[in-house]
Write an enzyme that holds these catalytic residues in place. Structure first.
Site, mmCIF file in Angstrom:
data_model
loop_
_atom_site.group_PDB
_atom_site.id
_atom_site.type_symbol
_atom_site.label_atom_id
_atom_site.label_comp_id
_atom_site.label_asym_id
_atom_site.label_seq_id
_atom_site.Cartn_x
_atom_site.Cartn_y
_atom_site.Cartn_z
ATOM 1 N N CYS A 62 7.315 -39.422 -8.227
ATOM 2 C CA CYS A 62 5.927 -39.845 -8.421
ATOM 3 C C CYS A 62 5.084 -39.713 -7.162
ATOM 4 O O CYS A 62 3.952 -40.173 -7.130
ATOM 5 C CB CYS A 62 5.873 -41.284 -8.938
ATOM 6 S SG CYS A 62 6.558 -42.487 -7.781
ATOM 7 N N HIS B 246 -15.827 -7.887 1.782
ATOM 8 C CA HIS B 246 -14.784 -8.757 2.339
ATOM 9 C C HIS B 246 -14.927 -10.186 1.830
ATOM 10 O O HIS B 246 -13.964 -10.811 1.377
ATOM 11 C CB HIS B 246 -14.869 -8.734 3.873
ATOM 12 C CG HIS B 246 -13.962 -9.737 4.533
ATOM 13 N ND1 HIS B 246 -14.392 -10.996 4.882
ATOM 14 C CD2 HIS B 246 -12.656 -9.670 4.859
ATOM 15 C CE1 HIS B 246 -13.383 -11.662 5.412
ATOM 16 N NE2 HIS B 246 -12.321 -10.887 5.424
ATOM 17 N N ARG C 210 -3.469 -1.586 -6.145
ATOM 18 C CA ARG C 210 -2.665 -2.802 -5.973
ATOM 19 C C ARG C 210 -3.059 -3.777 -7.076
ATOM 20 O O ARG C 210 -4.141 -3.663 -7.659
ATOM 21 C CB ARG C 210 -2.898 -3.435 -4.601
ATOM 22 C CG ARG C 210 -4.348 -3.849 -4.339
ATOM 23 C CD ARG C 210 -4.553 -4.282 -2.909
ATOM 24 N NE ARG C 210 -5.958 -4.547 -2.617
ATOM 25 C CZ ARG C 210 -6.464 -4.709 -1.406
ATOM 26 N NH1 ARG C 210 -5.680 -4.638 -0.359
ATOM 27 N NH2 ARG C 210 -7.744 -4.960 -1.216
ATOM 28 N N LYS D 199 0.830 -1.208 0.000
ATOM 29 C CA LYS D 199 0.000 0.000 0.000
ATOM 30 C C LYS D 199 0.862 1.255 0.000
ATOM 31 O O LYS D 199 0.662 2.165 -0.808
ATOM 32 C CB LYS D 199 -0.931 -0.012 1.213
ATOM 33 C CG LYS D 199 -1.906 1.161 1.245
ATOM 34 C CD LYS D 199 -2.913 1.003 2.390
ATOM 35 C CE LYS D 199 -3.857 -0.125 2.099
ATOM 36 N NZ LYS D 199 -4.919 -0.259 3.126
ATOM 37 N N MET E 142 -5.775 -7.163 8.788
ATOM 38 C CA MET E 142 -5.195 -6.313 9.832
ATOM 39 C C MET E 142 -6.082 -5.083 10.022
ATOM 40 O O MET E 142 -7.114 -4.937 9.378
ATOM 41 C CB MET E 142 -3.758 -5.953 9.468
ATOM 42 C CG MET E 142 -2.827 -7.137 9.572
ATOM 43 S SD MET E 142 -1.127 -6.728 9.137
ATOM 44 C CE MET E 142 -1.260 -6.451 7.384
ATOM 45 N N SER F 57 12.513 -43.678 -9.693
ATOM 46 C CA SER F 57 11.351 -42.816 -9.462
ATOM 47 C C SER F 57 11.277 -42.588 -7.962
ATOM 48 O O SER F 57 11.187 -43.546 -7.187
ATOM 49 C CB SER F 57 10.072 -43.485 -9.973
ATOM 50 O OG SER F 57 8.975 -42.641 -9.758
ATOM 51 N N ARG G 225 -3.676 2.998 8.515
ATOM 52 C CA ARG G 225 -3.943 1.711 7.858
ATOM 53 C C ARG G 225 -2.683 0.850 7.831
ATOM 54 O O ARG G 225 -1.568 1.351 7.778
ATOM 55 C CB ARG G 225 -4.401 1.928 6.415
ATOM 56 C CG ARG G 225 -5.774 2.571 6.254
ATOM 57 C CD ARG G 225 -6.132 2.642 4.772
ATOM 58 N NE ARG G 225 -7.501 3.061 4.535
ATOM 59 C CZ ARG G 225 -7.883 4.318 4.327
ATOM 60 N NH1 ARG G 225 -6.971 5.282 4.338
ATOM 61 N NH2 ARG G 225 -9.142 4.615 4.114
#
Length: 890
Positions: A845, A469, A353, A27, A108, A778, A97
């Protein structure tokens, strides 16, 4: 000169730029970059992530010199805005912020309108000539500060606000008058005093330090820790703190706030997409408290067409915003997620962003931007996260299936999800641990729900918009999500929701169509994903760059066909034991186990051989002209026998044996630790006729297709669980003699390889010796992880969560390869194997073959291929391309 703790931005000049993302957080770096681009941004400063890490290193103490730097930078904001922080007449208000280097939406804390108190609120009212606006801002500040800094329950403040609205008989906050807000402010302050025993803080500078501390402390709150765990974000990165002058979207009808994306984050379509609210602050949009309005006419849907768009009500501001977003997307060469506020007709940018997007959108945006000339092929490939495209590879709702649609909301994150309804994140987690699939239904989600959202199949909310949100987090997780389903009446206490005539209780099934917003009663069948168009084009570019081959783990012709469709270049693991459990052959398998001598076993195995041959013909046919690695029988024999009294009796009757005979055989086969017992090549050494039958079936199938259908087949026969070269030498002799017999009988020449699975530490440590008898290795990293750690994969869940929580291990080693231990063994075996046999073929594998981080490791140590489940093949292909491009960049 030491590096500063604080970086200023404002007035067309910034101390930082987007290049300082690690220091300023995403930010802060982007705010500085926008200022450098001449875009209107409220002035402010960023306290660097280094302060956060120092804060935690020094037991929550700030570094020396921070206070003085903050005072100096605060003075710059005051000069720029011509207002004084804490001034009684024309007060400067601030927003505080968080800002980590990788976006963590909602995880946050944020505080807005900081600097208000009983006196400055009067100065704000007089300066704005609007008492209602000032009191609204003050109540917002009290509510937010009490939640974030004082740790009070925010729902109590919401309840007090609802009580005022009911008393005044209004539905929306915007309908409350100044006297209502005065009453709300008083009730809020009374609640703070009653709970804390102290008056709400009135000193502006104390408020500011309290908010800064709260943001730093939120880096270690439960939801942020959980989000970092889910997204593999290191805790030592820390967060920055961004302090800015407030601009107000809640000063009247020529003010607004909103969130927008420069392209549709759900589909990737090239259209400006977003939402806004008149006379509101930013939290109102992202929290989903009010259902927002579409940003433009093109964004209207049948559900919101009655709402006015920003393009219609604030046309000049909308045009300014369009010019800004076009400038930002061109500059960053990526889809941007932007936040803005309009104060008295002026557009201010609060954030930009790289926008979170679904897998579908990520692919389309990458391809479109390449076609538009914004980025090149390499960048397009690197833009798509390998882990994310797993979303595209799974089934979608069958359009032909009957669907009882009971409600419709906003299609916030596409995809399909079916599950049992739950109403809390805690219940979702509990059900997940029980192996149940759930849909999390909420009035609205909050950051505290992150753990429940992570384990749910889908999310349904009654409130909120396309940028709430729930929508943003769900898109980032690749979860199906429907928001703003306003016909839902959610009774969380009663554990039910009502819609129309339907009452859906916890535990009942619903289905979500995140692409249309449909909420469907019950379970709906799905259809296989089709990969073409943009995805096909992207994967063509992927294959241009990668050098690591990608095979699939497949045990049936159907799985082999799916793998081929997804671009598999062969089979890296075909587990033959899965074939033995089929109903038409389990009887013959049990006959073989219960036989008293070798001849009896051979007789039973001869019944199995045609079936095994048919299995291999089907798999070879699907994988025409590409290699197929077939692992000979691995599990202990007791797994094929019945265990309950009822099953034993049924099998005894079917085979004509006595119950006692079966019980005696079970007793003789019992092992205290079967995983390290009589299995793998140990079975082949004691019962060589088993491996002889399988080798014959493999070769007969291969020869049949070569002779009759002109296939080019090179079978790769893998001996499991070798720990000593002597074991492999004996087994190689058994298998090769059988193969040569078949070729002689069929009068055919056919190349075949015999190799082993490296899944024991001793095999890895003596790989130079093992390589003398092996054409290929393998790496069976599932068992190699078990035997290296001494963990039982079936029991590790009892303690592994604690190991992860206490950071003993950074990740689940059965999901992401443990590079320091298991990885080092693999590297050692690669070096030793190639020292003995430079051209030996090497692959992996285990399930790690589909994990992007593990694929990168396999590329770096020079394996020839990785093998994973069919649906992970495109993930591995993309991860291999990322690894190759990263190597070239280095």
């Amino acid at each position: 000169m030491p590096r500063p703790w604080i970086y200023y931005f404002g007035n067309d000049k910034a101390d930082g730029s987007s290049k300082l993302k690690n220091l300023l957080g995403g930010k802060g770096a982007n705010l500085a970059e926008m200022v450098n681009l001449g875009i209107p941004v409220p002035p402010g400063f960023t306290i660097s992530t280094e302060v956060c890490t120092t804060y935690y290193d020094q037991d929550n103490q700030y570094p020396e010199g921070l206070k003085e730097e903050m005072q100096a930078n605060l003075a710059k904001i005051e000069a720029s805005m011509n207002r004084k922080f804490g001034d009684l007449k024309i007060p400067l208000l601030l927003s505080v912020r968080s800002g980590a280097r990788i976006s963590m939406p909602g995880m946050m804390d944020t505080v807005l309108n900081l600097g208000l108190n009983d006196e400055t609120v009067q100065g704000l009212a007089e300066a704005a000539q609007d008492e209602r606006f000032a009191l609204d801002s003050y109540r917002r500040f009290i509510q937010m500060y009490s939640d974030v800094v004082l740790g009070l329950d925010r729902t109590r403040f919401e309840n007090l606000l609802e009580e005022e609205k009911e008393k005044s008989k209004v539905r929306l906050d915007t309908h409350l008058k100044a006297e209502n807000w005065r009453s709300v402010v008083k009730s809020f302050k009374d609640y703070v005093l009653r709970v804390t025993g102290k008056e709400f803080p009135q000193d502006a500078m104390s408020q500011l330090w309290g908010a800064i501390g709260a943001v730093f402390n939120s880096w270690m709150n439960k939801r942020a820790i959980e989000y970092r765990r889910i997204n593999n974000i290191p805790s030592e990165w820390g967060t920055a703190v961004n302090i800015q002058a407030m601009v107000f979207g809640n000063m009247g009808n020529d003010c607004a706030t909103g969130v927008a994306f420069t392209r549709d984050p759900g589909t990737g379509d090239k259209k400006f997409f977003g939402e806004f609210l008149i006379n509101a602050q930013g939290e109102d949009v992202v929290a989903g408290i009010r259902t927002p309005q579409p940003i433009n006419i093109a964004g209207k849907t049948p559900e919101n067409q009655h709402l006015s768009s920003m393009e219609e009500v604030l046309p000049e501001c909308y045009q300014t915003l369009v010019e800004i977003y076009q400038n930002l997307e061109k500059h960053y060469r990526d889809m941007q997620d932007i936040e803005f506020t309009i104060e008295k007709g002026k557009v201010w940018m609060l954030q930009t962003r790289n926008g979170k997007r679904t897998a579908q959108a990520a692919v389309k945006i990458a391809v479109d931007m390449k076609d538009e000339g914004l980025i090149d092929k390499k960048t397009a490939v690197l833009r798509v996260d390998p882990a994310q495209i797993d979303q595209l590879l799974h089934p979608t709702l069958d359009p032909k299936a009957k669907q009882d649609i009971i409600a419709k909301g906003l299609p916030a994150s596409p995809g399909a999800a079916t599950g049992q309804v739950v109403f809390t994140a805690e219940e979702a987690t509990k059900c997940y641990e029980q192996g149940r699939k759930v849909i999390l239904v909420r009035l609205e989600t909050s950051p505290e729900d992150i753990h429940g959202m992570h384990v749910a199949q889908g999310i349904l909310t009654a409130r909120g918009g396309m940028t709430s949100h729930a929508a943003v987090v769900a898109r980032g997780m690749g979860k199906c999500c429907i928001t703003g389903c306003e016909t839902l009446q959610v009774d969380q206490e009663g554990k039910k929701f009502m819609v129309g005539k339907h009452v859906i209780r916890e535990g009942e099934f619903i289905t979500l169509n995140g692409s249309t917003g449909d909420v469907i009663l019950g379970e709906v069948p799905t259809v296989e994903a089709e990969l073409s168009g943009d995805f096909g084009k992207l994967m063509e570019w992927v294959d241009e760059f990668r050098t690591l081959k990608v095979r699939a783990n497949a045990d049936t012709p159907h799985d082999a066909g799916v793998a081929r469709k997804f671009g598999a270049e062969g089979i890296g693991l075909c587990r033959t034991e899965h074939m033995f459990f089929e109903e038409d052959r389990i009887g013959a398998v049990r006959e073989m186990i219960l036989a008293d001598d070798r001849e009896g076993r051979r007789e039973a195995l001869e019944k199995l051989r045609p079936m095994q041959t048919g299995d291999f013909v089907g798999i070879f046919r699907e994988m025409k002209d590409v290699p197929v690695t077939i692992r000979l029988l691995d599990p202990p024999l007791h797994e094929f026998l019945p265990h309950s009294e009822e099953e034993i009796e049924q099998v005894a009757n079917r085979l004509g044996y006595s119950v006692d005979r079966i019980k005696a055989k079970l007793e003789s086969l019992h092992e205290f630790n079967p995983m390290l017992g009589h299995r793998g090549c140990r079975l082949g050494i004691t019962y060589p006729e088993i491996y002889e039958m399988q080798a014959r079936a493999i070769m007969e199938a291969a020869v049949d297709l070569v002779q009759k259908e002109g296939y080019s087949i090179i079978p790769e026969i893998m001996i499991p669980l070798v720990g000593h070269v002597g074991e492999l030498k004996i087994m190689r002799e058994v298998v090769s003699v059988t193969c040569e017999k078949v070729l002689k009988e069929k009068n055919t020449e056919l190349k075949y390889l015999i190799g082993t699975m490296i899944e024991l530490p001793r095999a890895a440590l003596t790989a130079d010796q093992v390589a003398t008898e092996a054409d290929f290795f393998s790496f069976g990293t599932n068992d190699l992880t078990q035997t290296t750690f001494g963990f039982s994969r079936d029991d590790v869940g009892k303690f592994l969560p604690v190991y992860l929580e206490k950071k003993i291990l950074p990740r689940d080693p059965f999901v992401v390869l443990d590079l320091d231990g298991v990885g080092r063994l693999v590297q050692h075996a690669v070096d030793l194997g190639r020292k003995t046999k430079p051209q030996i073929k090497l692959g992996i594998c285990g399930e790690h073959g589909g994990d992007p981080a593990s694929v990168t490791f396999c590329h770096e140590i020079g394996l020839n291929y990785v093998s994973c489940s069919p649906y992970r093949v495109p993930v591995a292909r993309l991860a291999a391309a990322h690894a190759a491009l990263a190597e070239k960049k280095d």
